[in-house]
Write an enzyme that holds these catalytic residues in place. Sequence first.
Site, mmCIF file in Angstrom:
data_model
loop_
_atom_site.group_PDB
_atom_site.id
_atom_site.type_symbol
_atom_site.label_atom_id
_atom_site.label_comp_id
_atom_site.label_asym_id
_atom_site.label_seq_id
_atom_site.Cartn_x
_atom_site.Cartn_y
_atom_site.Cartn_z
ATOM 1 N N SER A 44 0.836 -1.196 0.000
ATOM 2 C CA SER A 44 0.000 0.000 0.000
ATOM 3 C C SER A 44 0.871 1.246 0.000
ATOM 4 C CB SER A 44 -0.911 0.012 1.233
ATOM 5 O OG SER A 44 -1.540 1.272 1.387
ATOM 6 N N TYR A 101 -2.916 -0.366 9.754
ATOM 7 C CA TYR A 101 -2.965 -0.763 8.340
ATOM 8 C C TYR A 101 -1.653 -0.423 7.643
ATOM 9 C CZ TYR A 101 -4.274 -0.818 3.422
ATOM 10 O OH TYR A 101 -4.297 -1.056 2.074
#
Length: 318
Positions: free
Chosen positions: A194, A209
């Site tokens: 990500s 995350y």
Amino acid sequence: MIFSRSAMEFQDFILIVPCCLGFISLCKTFIRFLKWVWVSFFRPAKNLNEYGSWALVTGSTDGIGKALAFELASKGINLVLVGRNPSKLEATSNEIRERFARKVDVKDIVIDLAKFSGEEISNMVEEGIKGLDVGILINNAGMGPPYPMFIHEIESEVLESFMRVNMDAATWVTRAVLPGMLQKKKGAIVNIGSGSSMAVPAFPLCTLYASTKAYLAMFSRCIGLEYEEHGIDVQCQVPLFVATKMIRGFNDSASVFTPSAEMYSKASIRCIGYEHICTPYWMHSVQWFLIQRLPDALLNWYLFELFLKSRKRRMEKF
């Protein structure tokens, strides 16, 4: 007279050097731009069938994982789909078989990556792929935050699930698939990371995350070096926003800036087997380039304010 001439030559030299350095810098920038154009639009994809006749995809019933499964099937690659929901796995498998007129085989492995231990996951994957020529592994399964929140607000069960799905699962599934790749001395492993962990200096209120995705990037770099001489290509793909359920509430409508999962998957497949760390979708790489030219303090302030507002809106609804 001699002194005057030497002074003039020195002055000319002083003027020429910056021009030469500027020209060299300009040439390097132009070459980098040409390389980016080549990689983003013209570089041919590798023949993925050479890695093996089967690909294993985790998190394959939604979003990027599902789109990647369909894209791999379009290349004639058989699929092992890993997911936690039996009915969604069956529906995805049937849809793939119908679309590709049963030209590919599809096998399902039902695993709730958030509930099983790492060793259990590894054993289930090893059993599920026994006898299959698995040449490609895509670790796509991941949990995103339900909404921006401080880490002390995350329930312990959710925190544990984050760690298991985003880090442990990719590690243990990779460990289960590697022996087969080592035996035939070829394979490709793709970990879906990500931009939250690399494109920006921090990703506040989505800390868990971003941090777990940063693990995937380092994991990919390390095993990429370890297994390169064994013919195994390891890559961490680092997308920015993709229009999936994971970014619902931020920017979840597909556009040239936020591609659909299908748009992203086409770019993703073209990058497999090349760079260890890459941003497959061309506009994401443009955004990343621009983001890195901004001051860290400005980015930190903007993201913190953005996610604070999103958190406030969420809390007002409930």
